[in-house]
Design a protein around this motif. Sequence first.
Motif, short mmCIF file in Angstrom:
data_model
loop_
_atom_site.label_atom_id
_atom_site.label_comp_id
_atom_site.label_asym_id
_atom_site.label_seq_id
_atom_site.Cartn_x
_atom_site.Cartn_y
_atom_site.Cartn_z
N PHE A 73 57.89 75.72 22.38
CA PHE A 73 58.93 76.04 21.56
C PHE A 73 59.06 77.59 21.19
N GLY A 74 57.64 78.17 21.26
CA GLY A 74 57.75 79.65 21.06
C GLY A 74 58.25 80.22 22.10
N ILE A 75 58.26 79.65 23.41
CA ILE A 75 58.82 80.26 24.73
C ILE A 75 60.37 80.19 24.36
N LEU A 76 61.01 79.18 23.98
CA LEU A 76 62.21 78.97 23.89
C LEU A 76 62.64 79.81 22.57
N PHE A 77 61.85 79.99 21.61
CA PHE A 77 62.26 80.98 20.58
C PHE A 77 62.66 82.46 21.33
N PHE A 78 61.57 82.92 21.78
CA PHE A 78 61.55 84.26 22.08
C PHE A 78 62.53 84.31 23.35
N MET A 79 62.86 83.25 24.05
CA MET A 79 63.72 83.66 25.24
C MET A 79 65.19 83.81 24.49
N MET A 80 65.51 83.00 23.46
CA MET A 80 66.62 82.98 22.62
C MET A 80 66.97 84.46 22.00
N LEU A 81 65.67 84.92 21.66
CA LEU A 81 65.96 86.25 20.69
C LEU A 81 66.21 87.15 21.87
N SER A 82 65.47 87.41 22.89
CA SER A 82 65.73 88.26 23.97
C SER A 82 67.14 88.26 24.41
N MET A 83 67.71 87.16 24.72
CA MET A 83 69.12 87.04 25.18
C MET A 83 70.07 87.57 24.03
N ALA A 84 69.70 87.09 22.91
CA ALA A 84 70.74 87.32 21.68
C ALA A 84 70.64 89.00 21.82
#
Length: 486
Positions: A311-322
């Motif tokens: 979930f941490g990976i998902l979160f920071f991936m989402m943040l980086s894309m945003a």
Amino acid sequence: MTTDTQPRAQWLGRWGFVLAATGSAVGLGNIWKFPYITGEYGGGAFVLVYLACILAVGIPVMMTEIAFGRRGRGSPVDALRRVVKESGSGSAWSLLGWLAMLCGFMILCFYAVVAGWSFSYLWKMLTGAFAGATGDDMVGIFVANNENPLNLGFWSTLVVVATMLIVGKGVQAGIERCVTWMMPGMVVMLAILIAYGAFSGGFGEAWRFLFSFNAGSLSSEGMLAALGHAFFTLSLASGAILTYGSYLPARASIARTTLSVAAADTVVALMAGLAIFPIIFANGMSPGEGPGLIFMSLPLAFQAMPLGTLFGILFFMMLSMAALTSSISMVEATVSWLSDSKGVSRRTAAWGTGIVLWLISTLAMLSFNVGADWTLVGRTVFDWLDYLTARWMMPLGGLGVALLAGFVLKNEPMREELGVPPGWYALWLFAVRYLAPLGILVIFADALGIARIEFGLHWPWLLGALVLITLVGELASPRLRRALMG
Ligand code: PFF
């Protein structure tokens, strides 16, 4: 050299503008800044003022900017010049275009640093850098990540390079292609995270924190922050939305697209709050931790949870894309200005802009290490860029856009561009002539100490002032009634 004779690029797909503008709006502002300033300014009361600013100021100004962009078919500088000329008004108003373009550029100079944090945390998550770390270790990791200029510089440089690569490819092949797969991806990731947050135990507390509006009166500082953030989160007064609007096909509805973008942006900010605060409360952390909030507390929480690393990976991936879909919109104004009216190729324009941007963002990056003492009146380069843009340039630029549309331009071109029924047009006109300017001026007066406003106490006076100013304004230059009559 102008390229007025060449057809200007347009979004290819039906969703091109909405995806790109939502990509611009949804960014670090929603997921990093909104939660931490909500935490700093005490929760519910701040959220209420912020929502009021979005409705009363943000949405009308966004409609206006898109209309300016599409009417003027150019970068903020060129589009405003054309729109003003068409109405036969003074050319000084086109200075607003310069202000906006500069503002978007300045934002990216510090935004790239925070986006760099996000990319570096994604990397740390992927490489298991948080394994076994305690709360103190998390603070240590955040500090160490910032302390080394080579490390931090690497990540902010990466952001600048990625941004320029995408922008350099052009509107359709670069920006539109990138948002078409990144935006749906982000929504899926956010939904998974919220579902996760809902079961983490702190959901009720987070809900109360965000939505209990009786949290006492909000400070002046907090109100100015809410206003500035409304502009920031909708990417207003910084050239992004106006330039994206300049690629909008003539048949698209400006009102409908604005509402979709503003609604999506608000929902994502609130969803981010609902995903982040439960984790913070469930782990006994403080919501008022400041800019490090999500970086120091979330990895810790993720670690303690089943499947947390995933979930941490998902979160920071989402943040980086945003962050990336917002970054590209900040420089699109400058790049389109250089390539449209200076005759520079798009690629050269992108890399030229990128080099200057990189130099200034490096100075902002150094604010976290060797340049931490380079302060002016207590603010570092990073702080100044943030402060000047969010607290001053955006609200003042927005005020200028509203006054220009409300008082200077003629009814006809705006009505034609907005293409809404008379009642809605009159509502928009009321907002840009009276509601938004009064709101912005009142918050400024309060922040500058000219008047102390407590909304809970003074709302009858404010409402009275709004009615009075509207009456006087309509006596001096009657447009609302004419607008209503179609
Ligand atoms: N709206 C973006 C966010 O919330 O992160 C920030 C932003 C993008 C500001 C584009 C200004 C801009 F021109």
